[in-house]
Design a protein around this motif. Sequence first.
Motif, short mmCIF file in Angstrom:
data_model
loop_
_atom_site.label_atom_id
_atom_site.label_comp_id
_atom_site.label_asym_id
_atom_site.label_seq_id
_atom_site.Cartn_x
_atom_site.Cartn_y
_atom_site.Cartn_z
N PRO A 1 -11.89 3.35 -1.65
CA PRO A 1 -11.31 4.63 -2.07
C PRO A 1 -9.98 4.86 -1.36
N VAL A 2 -9.10 5.59 -2.02
CA VAL A 2 -7.80 5.94 -1.45
C VAL A 2 -7.82 7.43 -1.10
N ILE A 3 -7.52 7.73 0.15
CA ILE A 3 -7.48 9.12 0.61
C ILE A 3 -6.04 9.51 0.86
N LEU A 4 -5.60 10.57 0.17
CA LEU A 4 -4.23 11.05 0.27
C LEU A 4 -4.15 12.17 1.31
N VAL A 5 -3.18 12.06 2.20
CA VAL A 5 -3.05 12.98 3.33
C VAL A 5 -1.70 13.69 3.21
N HIS B 1 5.33 2.66 -6.72
CA HIS B 1 5.09 1.24 -7.02
C HIS B 1 4.89 0.46 -5.73
N GLU B 2 5.66 0.81 -4.71
CA GLU B 2 5.50 0.13 -3.42
C GLU B 2 4.19 0.54 -2.75
N VAL B 3 3.73 1.78 -2.96
CA VAL B 3 2.41 2.19 -2.49
C VAL B 3 1.34 1.32 -3.14
N ALA B 4 1.42 1.14 -4.45
CA ALA B 4 0.45 0.32 -5.16
C ALA B 4 0.46 -1.11 -4.63
N ASN B 5 1.63 -1.65 -4.34
CA ASN B 5 1.72 -2.99 -3.75
C ASN B 5 1.03 -3.04 -2.40
N ALA B 6 1.20 -2.00 -1.59
CA ALA B 6 0.60 -1.98 -0.26
C ALA B 6 -0.92 -1.89 -0.34
N LEU B 7 -1.43 -1.20 -1.36
CA LEU B 7 -2.88 -1.07 -1.52
C LEU B 7 -3.51 -2.35 -2.04
N ASP B 8 -2.75 -3.14 -2.77
CA ASP B 8 -3.28 -4.36 -3.37
C ASP B 8 -2.26 -5.48 -3.24
N ALA C 1 -19.37 7.99 2.47
CA ALA C 1 -20.77 8.25 2.13
C ALA C 1 -20.93 8.45 0.62
N ALA C 2 -19.99 9.16 0.00
CA ALA C 2 -20.08 9.44 -1.44
C ALA C 2 -19.86 8.21 -2.29
N THR C 3 -18.93 7.35 -1.87
CA THR C 3 -18.56 6.19 -2.68
C THR C 3 -19.36 4.95 -2.35
N GLY C 4 -19.99 4.92 -1.17
CA GLY C 4 -20.71 3.74 -0.74
C GLY C 4 -19.82 2.63 -0.22
N ALA C 5 -18.53 2.91 -0.05
CA ALA C 5 -17.60 1.91 0.45
C ALA C 5 -17.69 1.78 1.96
N ALA C 6 -17.34 0.61 2.46
CA ALA C 6 -17.36 0.39 3.91
C ALA C 6 -16.07 0.83 4.57
N GLU C 7 -14.97 0.80 3.82
CA GLU C 7 -13.66 1.18 4.36
C GLU C 7 -12.89 1.98 3.31
N ALA C 8 -11.89 2.70 3.78
CA ALA C 8 -10.98 3.43 2.90
C ALA C 8 -9.55 2.99 3.19
N ASP C 9 -8.67 3.29 2.26
CA ASP C 9 -7.24 3.17 2.49
C ASP C 9 -6.65 4.57 2.54
N TYR D 1 -1.23 8.80 -10.82
CA TYR D 1 -0.65 7.45 -10.87
C TYR D 1 -1.68 6.43 -10.39
N LEU D 2 -2.36 6.73 -9.29
CA LEU D 2 -3.35 5.80 -8.75
C LEU D 2 -4.65 5.81 -9.54
N VAL D 3 -5.08 6.99 -9.99
CA VAL D 3 -6.29 7.07 -10.82
C VAL D 3 -6.10 6.24 -12.08
N HIS D 4 -4.95 6.33 -12.68
CA HIS D 4 -4.65 5.56 -13.90
C HIS D 4 -4.75 4.07 -13.65
N ARG D 5 -4.54 3.65 -12.42
CA ARG D 5 -4.61 2.23 -12.07
C ARG D 5 -5.99 1.82 -11.58
N GLY D 6 -6.96 2.71 -11.70
CA GLY D 6 -8.34 2.32 -11.45
C GLY D 6 -8.87 2.62 -10.06
#
Length: 294
Positions: free
Chosen positions: A60-64, A273-280, A125-133, A81-86
Motif C-alpha cells: 500500500p502507498v501512504i500519502l503524507v 511520473h517520477e513518483v511512480a518510477n520510485a514506487l516500481d 493490518a487492513a491490507t495484510g501487507a508486510a510493508e508500505a511505501d 493518479y496512483l489508484v488508476h495505476r492499481g
Amino acid sequence: MLPWKHSGKRPWKRALRPLAALLLAAAIGLAPAATATAAPAPTSGWNDHSCKPSAAHPRPVILVHGTFGNSVDNWLALAPYLVHRGYCVFSLDYGRLPGVPFFHGLGPVDKSAEQLDAYVDEVLAATGAAEADLVGHSQGGMMPRYYLKFLGGADKVNALVGIAPDNHGTTLGGLANLLPYFPGAEDLLSTATPGLADQIAGSAFLTKLNAGGDTVPGVRYTVIATKYDEVVTPYRSGFLDGPNVRNVTLQDLCVLDLSEHVAIGLWDRIAYHEVANALDPAHATPTTCASVFS
C-alpha cells in the motif's frame, strides 16, 4: 545583415522558450482530464480499507501531506493518479493543533511521526501487507524519516519518496511563503505552532534527526526537488546523503517545468511520473516533458 548573425545567437529560440513553458503548464493542467476521458475512471478511490494489494503492486502507498495541508486537499491529483495505476492508496491527517480545523501539520513533528506510526500499523493490518511505501510532500517528505529512524518504521517501510521535502530545514520566511496558498492560515502564526519551529534550519529537532546520517538501512529513498522552490531554500537542502538514495531535480527531467513548492506536490504530473518510477523501479520508464500525458 541581421544583428544576431554577428553574435551567432538566435533570439527567436529565446522567444520560444516562454511559449513552450506556457504550453507545458497548460498541458499539466489539462492532462488529468484528458486521461480520464481516454480510460475508465477507477471504480474506487483512496482510503479504501477493503483494498488488497495486487501482485504487481504488493505494498500500500501512504500519502503524507505537508504543512497547512490535510489528507484530502493535498492529494486530489496524486491519489487518483496512483489508484488508476492499481495501487491501494491511503492518506492520513497529522499534526493537528487543538481548536485548529482544516490546517494540519502544525504540531510537534516528533508527535506527528507517532501518529504516522499508528497509521502505518492500521493500514498494514487492513491490507495484510508486510510493508508500505510512503510518499510525502514538504514536511510530509521529511517527518517520516523520524518514524523510520527512531520509531521502528524501517521494519515496516520499503521506500520513502519525498516531494520537495525540507530534510535539512528552511527559514521561517520560507515557511511563510506558503501562507498565500491557504487563506486564513496567516492568523495561525500568532498562535503556538511547534511544527513550524521544528522545520527551521538548525532547530533541535532537525539536529537530532540528521545526526549520524540522513538514512537508515533497508529503506529506499527518493527526493524530487524543483529549483523554483521558494519554501525549501536552497532547494538542494532537501536532498539526502547515504546509500539507496536517488536525488532528482525536476528541471533535469523537463527543463520547461516551472513548478514551485506547492505546484510540484498538488498537480505536477511530471513529478508524479517520477513518483511512480520510485514506487516500481523495476518497471520505470524515462520521465520527460511528455510525462504530463502519461
